[in-house]
Design a protein around this motif. Sequence first.
Motif, mmCIF file in Angstrom:
data_model
loop_
_atom_site.group_PDB
_atom_site.id
_atom_site.type_symbol
_atom_site.label_atom_id
_atom_site.label_comp_id
_atom_site.label_asym_id
_atom_site.label_seq_id
_atom_site.Cartn_x
_atom_site.Cartn_y
_atom_site.Cartn_z
ATOM 1 N N SER A 235 0.827 -1.211 0.000
ATOM 2 C CA SER A 235 0.000 0.000 0.000
ATOM 3 C C SER A 235 0.857 1.255 0.000
ATOM 4 O O SER A 235 1.837 1.370 0.734
ATOM 5 C CB SER A 235 -0.902 -0.007 1.235
ATOM 6 O OG SER A 235 -1.475 1.270 1.411
ATOM 7 N N LEU B 216 -0.093 3.962 1.143
ATOM 8 C CA LEU B 216 -0.325 4.676 2.399
ATOM 9 C C LEU B 216 0.918 4.609 3.282
ATOM 10 O O LEU B 216 1.154 5.489 4.098
ATOM 11 C CB LEU B 216 -1.509 4.065 3.150
ATOM 12 C CG LEU B 216 -2.896 4.475 2.685
ATOM 13 C CD1 LEU B 216 -3.956 3.691 3.454
ATOM 14 C CD2 LEU B 216 -3.109 5.977 2.874
ATOM 15 N N GLY C 35 -2.513 11.430 -0.945
ATOM 16 C CA GLY C 35 -2.461 11.095 0.483
ATOM 17 C C GLY C 35 -1.785 12.189 1.292
ATOM 18 O O GLY C 35 -2.219 12.526 2.394
ATOM 19 N N ASN D 78 -9.330 0.122 7.606
ATOM 20 C CA ASN D 78 -9.238 0.657 6.244
ATOM 21 C C ASN D 78 -10.465 0.251 5.431
ATOM 22 O O ASN D 78 -10.685 -0.933 5.176
ATOM 23 C CB ASN D 78 -7.944 0.155 5.583
ATOM 24 C CG ASN D 78 -7.666 0.866 4.273
ATOM 25 O OD1 ASN D 78 -8.578 1.103 3.469
ATOM 26 N ND2 ASN D 78 -6.417 1.231 4.048
ATOM 27 N N LYS E 247 -10.078 3.478 -0.578
ATOM 28 C CA LYS E 247 -9.483 4.734 -0.983
ATOM 29 C C LYS E 247 -10.244 5.998 -0.580
ATOM 30 O O LYS E 247 -9.681 6.953 -0.058
ATOM 31 C CB LYS E 247 -9.284 4.716 -2.506
ATOM 32 C CG LYS E 247 -8.286 5.702 -3.019
ATOM 33 C CD LYS E 247 -7.469 5.142 -4.168
ATOM 34 C CE LYS E 247 -6.788 3.848 -3.817
ATOM 35 N NZ LYS E 247 -5.896 3.946 -2.639
ATOM 36 N N GLU F 145 -10.083 6.687 3.193
ATOM 37 C CA GLU F 145 -8.753 6.888 3.777
ATOM 38 C C GLU F 145 -8.492 8.343 4.156
ATOM 39 O O GLU F 145 -7.863 8.632 5.158
ATOM 40 C CB GLU F 145 -7.675 6.452 2.783
ATOM 41 C CG GLU F 145 -7.502 4.955 2.640
ATOM 42 C CD GLU F 145 -6.607 4.595 1.463
ATOM 43 O OE1 GLU F 145 -6.528 3.397 1.153
ATOM 44 O OE2 GLU F 145 -5.993 5.502 0.868
ATOM 45 N N LYS F 146 -8.996 9.245 3.297
ATOM 46 C CA LYS F 146 -8.625 10.654 3.452
ATOM 47 C C LYS F 146 -9.029 11.212 4.805
ATOM 48 O O LYS F 146 -8.241 11.832 5.504
ATOM 49 C CB LYS F 146 -9.266 11.480 2.328
ATOM 50 C CG LYS F 146 -8.743 11.066 0.968
ATOM 51 C CD LYS F 146 -9.596 11.598 -0.155
ATOM 52 C CE LYS F 146 -9.176 10.941 -1.464
ATOM 53 N NZ LYS F 146 -10.122 11.278 -2.537
ATOM 54 N N CYS G 129 -9.658 9.535 7.457
ATOM 55 C CA CYS G 129 -8.873 8.851 8.501
ATOM 56 C C CYS G 129 -7.516 9.519 8.678
ATOM 57 O O CYS G 129 -7.050 9.720 9.808
ATOM 58 C CB CYS G 129 -8.674 7.381 8.153
ATOM 59 S SG CYS G 129 -10.200 6.428 8.214
ATOM 60 N N LEU G 130 -6.873 9.866 7.569
ATOM 61 C CA LEU G 130 -5.562 10.513 7.656
ATOM 62 C C LEU G 130 -5.662 11.817 8.437
ATOM 63 O O LEU G 130 -4.792 12.148 9.237
ATOM 64 C CB LEU G 130 -4.993 10.779 6.256
ATOM 65 C CG LEU G 130 -4.534 9.545 5.478
ATOM 66 C CD1 LEU G 130 -4.090 9.929 4.065
ATOM 67 C CD2 LEU G 130 -3.404 8.816 6.202
ATOM 68 N N LEU H 291 -3.524 3.924 10.583
ATOM 69 C CA LEU H 291 -4.554 3.426 9.671
ATOM 70 C C LEU H 291 -4.034 2.121 9.087
ATOM 71 O O LEU H 291 -2.886 2.079 8.613
ATOM 72 C CB LEU H 291 -4.763 4.460 8.555
ATOM 73 C CG LEU H 291 -5.592 4.057 7.322
ATOM 74 C CD1 LEU H 291 -7.020 3.684 7.733
ATOM 75 C CD2 LEU H 291 -5.609 5.205 6.304
ATOM 76 N N ASN I 211 -6.852 -2.201 2.187
ATOM 77 C CA ASN I 211 -8.284 -2.421 2.297
ATOM 78 C C ASN I 211 -8.576 -3.908 2.142
ATOM 79 O O ASN I 211 -9.055 -4.362 1.109
ATOM 80 C CB ASN I 211 -9.001 -1.595 1.225
ATOM 81 C CG ASN I 211 -10.500 -1.813 1.238
ATOM 82 O OD1 ASN I 211 -11.059 -2.303 2.218
ATOM 83 N ND2 ASN I 211 -11.149 -1.470 0.140
#
Lengths: 458, 458
Positions: A154, A156, A275, B374, B377, B380-381, B383-384, B399, B403
Amino acid sequence: MKPNIPKGTRDFLPEEMAKRTYLFETIKHVFRLYGYLPVETTSIENIDTLMGKYGEEGDRLIFKILNSGDILADLKDKDINTLTGKELSRLISEKALRYDLTVPFARFVAMNRNELTFPFKRYQIQPVWRADRPQKGRYREFYQCDADVIGSTSLLNEVELIKMIDDVFVKLKIPVIIKINHRKLLMAIAENAGILSNFTEVITSIDKIEKNGYSAVKEELISKGFTDIQIFNLFNLFTVGGDSFDEQIAQASLQIPNNNLKLEGIRELELIAEGLKHSRISNTTSFDVKLARGLNYYTGTIIEVKVDSTKCKSQFNNSIAGGGRYDNLTDLFGLPGVSGVGISFGADRIYDVLKELNLFPAGLSVCTQVMFINFGKEREKKCLEWIDALHKAGISAELYPDNVKFKKQMGYADAKKVAFVVFAGDDEVAKNAVKIKNMVSGEENEIKDNQITDYFLK
Amino acid sequence: MKPNIPKGTRDFLPEEMAKRTYLFETIKHVFRLYGYLPVETTSIENIDTLMGKYGEEGDRLIFKILNSGDILADLKDKDINTLTGKELSRLISEKALRYDLTVPFARFVAMNRNELTFPFKRYQIQPVWRADRPQKGRYREFYQCDADVIGSTSLLNEVELIKMIDDVFVKLKIPVIIKINHRKLLMAIAENAGILSNFTEVITSIDKIEKNGYSAVKEELISKGFTDIQIFNLFNLFTVGGDSFDEQIAQASLQIPNNNLKLEGIRELELIAEGLKHSRISNTTSFDVKLARGLNYYTGTIIEVKVDSTKCKSQFNNSIAGGGRYDNLTDLFGLPGVSGVGISFGADRIYDVLKELNLFPAGLSVCTQVMFINFGKEREKKCLEWIDALHKAGISAELYPDNVKFKKQMGYADAKKVAFVVFAGDDEVAKNAVKIKNMVSGEENEIKDNQITDYFLK
């Protein structure tokens, strides 16, 4: 015998230790915030674990350890006079000192695969050794501070690691530029120039552009047998416009001819850029398509960090952190199909920058809070008991060990930056009291001798 | 290639790291309470700094580093076939790995004499390397934790260091016996037996009495050329009665024939005993006139610490700490007339005892407090951004990078002992909420997504 240490090695005095501890603790704090777990590996590795992993120059710079016992036994049945230096070395040396933290970590992961949960996020702060020519800012023993994630492809992870770099330098107050590139873009460019089959050689040269300039690197490439037109096609794609990381990637995408490598590289960089936006990066991220990084094992994203000299007065031009993705490193140790990505902080270089920019916080040194003046044998006993009580309350305290002149004892307290000095001389003892001197303000107080601990607890 | 590490070396996984950190921090805390300052020395010393300082066996066990560059150049003009193994080693090896912390410290003090304030109290926690035969509890790379005072002959230093040993083991909850002796008493006994001129040899043998027994040591002494009567006169004084440290010293004083060495030794031990009384020692201190300690450099008090097996179920019989006074160590590096005294904790052995007795506190491991599941995609944003806020509040959070199925993500959180898992799935997102699972109690809570940081700060 004149006391000395080998060139390129160092001792650390208490004041430097306090500063180094500050630096390591700052980095460690960030590693932990992001869920990375501590690991340490042995300093002494089997020589075969290390050789061949860092390129030819690396092999030369690895410190080799002489076999113990009589080395002549290792040479029995050999005609020493026909051996090369390399062959002789190999016969009498089976172990070597850690050269970086990444290869030992790959070995560690392969060895302990059944005890680890993947993706495995680890940090590691340990010294490494390189037989490099010592020079300013380059040591033969120095510390690396690494964080790696292994077992996840990933992107991330890349985002997280870049954010961690940002966090560390924000905390340290060093403005930096985080340069990012992708090995696949470099491969795409090399493919376009028709020199992909010599990629390792090309990388080694490209890595020197920033330091030595284009014409020196061109000469080097010519001497390696590359043609003018190949070099032109290579260099031609190395200048990319655009003000932001996003724009720079978009420009590169237009500029570099399409092939699979390029498309993959661009796609990954775009996802990382996306990201990063949500990670609220404070420092400048910048795309640099000629960023190569010397190490052989990178296969994806590569990262390099420099001081941002537009934002501070640093003269420091070397990279102070770096990293990247390596897809095949654990393969070498029998664990295929596990991708890793990591970053490494060059603690000694960062130390030098903090010093140069005067960024170490004040008051870092650990010091004794309370020192008792030594008034001779009879008085020592009470002091030992008072000190015991202070220690139990968590207050650092010591009795000057010798009954020498006040001046000498006070000089010691001064030099050591002791906060308080306690006197229990004749006058005080007669009153069951002690006199306490605040070494910063100079203020003096007399208190009852059964209230010493309470006094310092406040 | 099968991943492997050299015999006698180790890697440390996160759980061991947490336990080791607990041990080192406990020792360091005591060192600081008593006003000792941190120092580190280079791992790589010039070979002449180390050779000859640890006796013949020590010389053999020092790890030597092969010169870099082509070693044949070092052998030019030599007839290799006429060289002994030792001579050959010396020609191709000018550096060696640290063997203990005391000799490098003496070298350090001599080198930095102008920057230090004496008496100088330092602590040092670093690995050392010995090419010993690996066996249970004996490693080729292991950590020493040393505290030394240099530049003071006061016996208060001995008292302080013994008290520090006591403090460390009280904190670690390991009951110990602190054995104390004085080299001058051993010398007095050797003088009485007429064998003082062979003192070093005698010491090496006496050191083995406890491990191998009297008869084995007698044989060894006979093979070294000592006579029956000499050995009788030596051994005859090795049994001393008395229940307390004080009484034992008094007994020894009656038993050992008077000479200057004896009188000095007894006087010093009496002063130490007096100081210890006022320092409120918790563990047993015991006088042992046959305690010798192998190292050459001791000249005064010697100390050795063992687990007190009458007070716990330990099978551990090796010493776990030790130390002593050395009057002439810095002489070797050109700084005469400076006496030192120090103690050393054997971290790896103490670790083994803590493990054997199950004394590590629960919950030492560093773990991630919050893990976000997760959900792909798009999710994710957010969460970041939430994670960034948690990090700024000092809460460790991550995180999950891929996924993948819940089960896998939850398995990771379980294995890593994450405290809370946060879900922001379709149901929750529709309500601007997240679901939080307490991984210990199993309890679940739904909260608004703008309250995540507050929730965990409580």
